[in-house]
Structures are given as C-alpha cells and as structure tokens.
Scaffold this motif. Sequence first.
Motif, PDB file in Angstrom:
ATOM      1  N   GLU A 178       0.822  -1.213   0.000  1.00 41.67           N
ATOM      2  CA  GLU A 178       0.000   0.000   0.000  1.00 41.67           C
ATOM      3  C   GLU A 178       0.858   1.267   0.000  1.00 41.67           C
ATOM      4  O   GLU A 178       0.378   2.353  -0.348  1.00 41.67           O
ATOM      5  CB  GLU A 178      -0.932   0.017   1.220  1.00 41.67           C
ATOM      6  CG  GLU A 178      -0.278   0.296   2.560  1.00 41.67           C
ATOM      7  CD  GLU A 178       0.456  -0.894   3.163  1.00 41.67           C
ATOM      8  OE1 GLU A 178       1.051  -0.739   4.243  1.00 41.67           O
ATOM      9  OE2 GLU A 178       0.408  -1.976   2.544  1.00 41.67           O
ATOM     10  N   GLN A 179       2.137   1.136   0.332  1.00 39.18           N
ATOM     11  CA  GLN A 179       3.030   2.293   0.330  1.00 39.18           C
ATOM     12  C   GLN A 179       3.533   2.634  -1.073  1.00 39.18           C
ATOM     13  O   GLN A 179       4.091   3.704  -1.297  1.00 39.18           O
ATOM     14  CB  GLN A 179       4.224   2.037   1.252  1.00 39.18           C
ATOM     15  CG  GLN A 179       3.850   1.901   2.719  1.00 39.18           C
ATOM     16  CD  GLN A 179       5.066   1.684   3.603  1.00 39.18           C
ATOM     17  OE1 GLN A 179       6.212   1.745   3.160  1.00 39.18           O
ATOM     18  NE2 GLN A 179       4.825   1.433   4.880  1.00 39.18           N
ATOM     19  N   HIS A 180       3.364   1.703  -2.002  1.00 35.21           N
ATOM     20  CA  HIS A 180       3.753   1.921  -3.398  1.00 35.21           C
ATOM     21  C   HIS A 180       5.216   2.363  -3.522  1.00 35.21           C
ATOM     22  O   HIS A 180       5.537   3.331  -4.226  1.00 35.21           O
ATOM     23  CB  HIS A 180       2.838   2.948  -4.062  1.00 35.21           C
ATOM     24  CG  HIS A 180       1.372   2.599  -3.968  1.00 35.21           C
ATOM     25  ND1 HIS A 180       0.832   1.515  -4.640  1.00 35.21           N
ATOM     26  CD2 HIS A 180       0.355   3.175  -3.272  1.00 35.21           C
ATOM     27  CE1 HIS A 180      -0.465   1.448  -4.364  1.00 35.21           C
ATOM     28  NE2 HIS A 180      -0.772   2.422  -3.539  1.00 35.21           N
ATOM     29  N   VAL A 181       6.097   1.670  -2.828  1.00 36.02           N
ATOM     30  CA  VAL A 181       7.521   1.976  -2.918  1.00 36.02           C
ATOM     31  C   VAL A 181       8.004   1.637  -4.325  1.00 36.02           C
ATOM     32  O   VAL A 181       7.757   0.551  -4.842  1.00 36.02           O
ATOM     33  CB  VAL A 181       8.320   1.165  -1.877  1.00 36.02           C
ATOM     34  CG1 VAL A 181       9.809   1.432  -2.027  1.00 36.02           C
ATOM     35  CG2 VAL A 181       7.855   1.514  -0.474  1.00 36.02           C
ATOM     36  N   ASP A 182       8.703   2.594  -4.952  1.00 34.97           N
ATOM     37  CA  ASP A 182       9.176   2.368  -6.312  1.00 34.97           C
ATOM     38  C   ASP A 182      10.638   2.772  -6.444  1.00 34.97           C
ATOM     39  O   ASP A 182      11.297   3.139  -5.457  1.00 34.97           O
ATOM     40  CB  ASP A 182       8.309   3.124  -7.327  1.00 34.97           C
ATOM     41  CG  ASP A 182       8.255   4.621  -7.033  1.00 34.97           C
ATOM     42  OD1 ASP A 182       9.101   5.114  -6.253  1.00 34.97           O
ATOM     43  OD2 ASP A 182       7.367   5.298  -7.586  1.00 34.97           O
ATOM     44  N   VAL A 183      11.149   2.724  -7.677  1.00 38.07           N
ATOM     45  CA  VAL A 183      12.562   3.028  -7.919  1.00 38.07           C
ATOM     46  C   VAL A 183      12.882   4.469  -7.552  1.00 38.07           C
ATOM     47  O   VAL A 183      13.972   4.760  -7.042  1.00 38.07           O
ATOM     48  CB  VAL A 183      12.931   2.742  -9.390  1.00 38.07           C
ATOM     49  CG1 VAL A 183      14.344   3.225  -9.701  1.00 38.07           C
ATOM     50  CG2 VAL A 183      12.824   1.243  -9.682  1.00 38.07           C
ATOM     51  N   ALA A 184      11.939   5.384  -7.797  1.00 42.46           N
ATOM     52  CA  ALA A 184      12.182   6.788  -7.469  1.00 42.46           C
ATOM     53  C   ALA A 184      12.414   6.977  -5.971  1.00 42.46           C
ATOM     54  O   ALA A 184      13.298   7.738  -5.547  1.00 42.46           O
ATOM     55  CB  ALA A 184      10.998   7.638  -7.932  1.00 42.46           C
ATOM     56  N   GLU A 185      11.651   6.265  -5.159  1.00 42.33           N
ATOM     57  CA  GLU A 185      11.841   6.358  -3.707  1.00 42.33           C
ATOM     58  C   GLU A 185      13.154   5.719  -3.293  1.00 42.33           C
ATOM     59  O   GLU A 185      13.843   6.207  -2.393  1.00 42.33           O
ATOM     60  CB  GLU A 185      10.676   5.701  -2.980  1.00 42.33           C
ATOM     61  CG  GLU A 185      10.730   5.888  -1.472  1.00 42.33           C
ATOM     62  CD  GLU A 185       9.413   5.583  -0.791  1.00 42.33           C
ATOM     63  OE1 GLU A 185       9.431   5.360   0.427  1.00 42.33           O
ATOM     64  OE2 GLU A 185       8.367   5.580  -1.475  1.00 42.33           O
ATOM     65  N   LEU A 186      13.511   4.615  -3.945  1.00 40.96           N
ATOM     66  CA  LEU A 186      14.804   3.988  -3.682  1.00 40.96           C
ATOM     67  C   LEU A 186      15.930   4.977  -3.963  1.00 40.96           C
ATOM     68  O   LEU A 186      16.883   5.088  -3.186  1.00 40.96           O
ATOM     69  CB  LEU A 186      14.965   2.738  -4.543  1.00 40.96           C
ATOM     70  CG  LEU A 186      16.354   2.080  -4.538  1.00 40.96           C
ATOM     71  CD1 LEU A 186      16.683   1.528  -3.152  1.00 40.96           C
ATOM     72  CD2 LEU A 186      16.422   0.966  -5.582  1.00 40.96           C
ATOM     73  N   ASP A 187      15.842   5.709  -5.078  1.00 39.10           N
ATOM     74  CA  ASP A 187      16.856   6.707  -5.429  1.00 39.10           C
ATOM     75  C   ASP A 187      17.004   7.748  -4.324  1.00 39.10           C
ATOM     76  O   ASP A 187      18.120   8.153  -3.976  1.00 39.10           O
ATOM     77  CB  ASP A 187      16.486   7.407  -6.738  1.00 39.10           C
ATOM     78  CG  ASP A 187      16.807   6.559  -7.960  1.00 39.10           C
ATOM     79  OD1 ASP A 187      17.430   5.491  -7.797  1.00 39.10           O
ATOM     80  OD2 ASP A 187      16.429   6.964  -9.072  1.00 39.10           O
ATOM     81  N   GLN A 188      15.884   8.191  -3.771  1.00 38.97           N
ATOM     82  CA  GLN A 188      15.925   9.199  -2.714  1.00 38.97           C
ATOM     83  C   GLN A 188      16.645   8.667  -1.476  1.00 38.97           C
ATOM     84  O   GLN A 188      17.427   9.384  -0.844  1.00 38.97           O
ATOM     85  CB  GLN A 188      14.505   9.636  -2.353  1.00 38.97           C
ATOM     86  CG  GLN A 188      13.792  10.395  -3.468  1.00 38.97           C
ATOM     87  CD  GLN A 188      12.343  10.713  -3.111  1.00 38.97           C
ATOM     88  OE1 GLN A 188      11.971  10.683  -1.934  1.00 38.97           O
ATOM     89  NE2 GLN A 188      11.538  11.006  -4.105  1.00 38.97           N
ATOM     90  N   LEU A 190      18.915   6.261  -1.408  1.00 39.03           N
ATOM     91  CA  LEU A 190      20.335   6.099  -1.718  1.00 39.03           C
ATOM     92  C   LEU A 190      21.052   7.438  -1.772  1.00 39.03           C
ATOM     93  O   LEU A 190      22.231   7.543  -1.396  1.00 39.03           O
ATOM     94  CB  LEU A 190      20.501   5.353  -3.037  1.00 39.03           C
ATOM     95  CG  LEU A 190      20.010   3.903  -3.043  1.00 39.03           C
ATOM     96  CD1 LEU A 190      20.186   3.288  -4.419  1.00 39.03           C
ATOM     97  CD2 LEU A 190      20.731   3.067  -2.000  1.00 39.03           C
ATOM     98  N   GLU A 191      20.363   8.465  -2.222  1.00 35.01           N
ATOM     99  CA  GLU A 191      20.980   9.792  -2.270  1.00 35.01           C
ATOM    100  C   GLU A 191      21.332  10.284  -0.875  1.00 35.01           C
ATOM    101  O   GLU A 191      22.331  10.996  -0.688  1.00 35.01           O
ATOM    102  CB  GLU A 191      20.042  10.778  -2.967  1.00 35.01           C
ATOM    103  CG  GLU A 191      20.013  10.659  -4.485  1.00 35.01           C
ATOM    104  CD  GLU A 191      21.369  10.901  -5.127  1.00 35.01           C
ATOM    105  OE1 GLU A 191      22.179  11.669  -4.558  1.00 35.01           O
ATOM    106  OE2 GLU A 191      21.635  10.307  -6.195  1.00 35.01           O
TER     107      GLU A 191
END
Length: 209
Positions: A178-188, A190-191
């Motif tokens: 339900e949190q819809h974790v995606d690659v964009a959030e992963l990038d954040q 890692l940054e």
Amino acid sequence: MSAEAHEPADIGARDRLFRVAIELFNRRGYAATTVREIVEAAGVTKPVLYYYFGSKEGIYLALLEDAREAFEDRIQGVLSRPESARERILSLARELFQLFRDNIEYVRLILGAYHGPPQGAPEFDFDAFHHTYQNALEHLIREGIENEELRPGNVLAMATALHGATGACVEAALDHPEQHVDVAELDQVLEVIFEGISSKKPTGKEHRR
C-alpha cells in the motif's frame, strides 16, 4: 534416439510447473506440498514433472537456482557497464529492486526458506545472494574511492549501508504494497547515503538548500 525426442509435447508444462510449485511452496510450505498437488494444479502428469525436474526436491532446487542465476546475471551486467562507480552503484540497486518487485513470489520463497523452519527442504546456499551483492558493492566503492568519486572510508560500512537501504525498500514493497515503494523512492534513500560518502561535500548555498 536423442533426448529431445522424449520431451513432452506440452512445451508450456515446465513454466506452469514452476509457477504452480512456487505458489504452493509459499502457501503450504515445502513439506506439506506433494508432487500430486503440483502436477494436478499444473495440469500435467507426474512423469512430466519427473522428466523436467526428477522430484519435488528437484523442482524446489531448480526454482532457487533460477533465481540465483537471474540475480547474478543482473549484477554482472551492471558491473560491466562503462559508467562511473557511483552510476553503477545506483544502477545495481535499481536493477535488483526491479528484479525483486517483478519476482515477488521468488523473494517470498527465498526469505521464507532462509528465515523459517527448514521443513525438510533440501539445503541451498542462500547466503550466496547476500555475499554476491555485498561483494559487488564493495568492489564499486573501492573503485569510487580510487577515482575520487567517493571519500576514503570504511568500505564494508559503506557497502552495508547501501545494501541495507536497498533491502529496506524491497521489504517495504514486499510487506507494505500500500506504500507503493518504487525506484524513485529507492533513489531518494540512496541519495541520502551518497551525501555522506561522496567525496565532494555541499557548501554554502548548496548546503542550506
């Protein structure tokens, strides 16, 4: 006669057996799942399963080996790219995160087998997944330090932080869809880590932004 002459005519049988077996192993556990249940759900006969995998143990190990090969192939593909160390670290995390999201049932099987009771399942080197990724990260971090992309520091600690961040995002995608974790959030995520290990620190206006 060639071995191919004996191959079952149903060319989709192997894939169906894979899909059904992983679903049953996840839902019922290895010990409680029978060959009869697998073949009936896949719409094939026992000899077809025996032809491709030899036994229940065989199909279980084939599933895990398939996952390991896909995992290692993805890592080697990223390592061979003509990119900077930092770019490849990011690409590696993105690639593996997407691989896990696309194969959630495999991830569930691996995590369940690794952390849960053995249930009589055959042994498999699950630690290879961890070590392969960790070693790849350490290799890229050392390269980044040598190229002055990353600051000198504890390579193991840096790799563990990056590894843990990717794992946390995978866990969120697995347990909290339900949190819809995606690659964009992963990038954040890692940054945030790269802000700490980058060789160039933001100053002045950049730091206050």
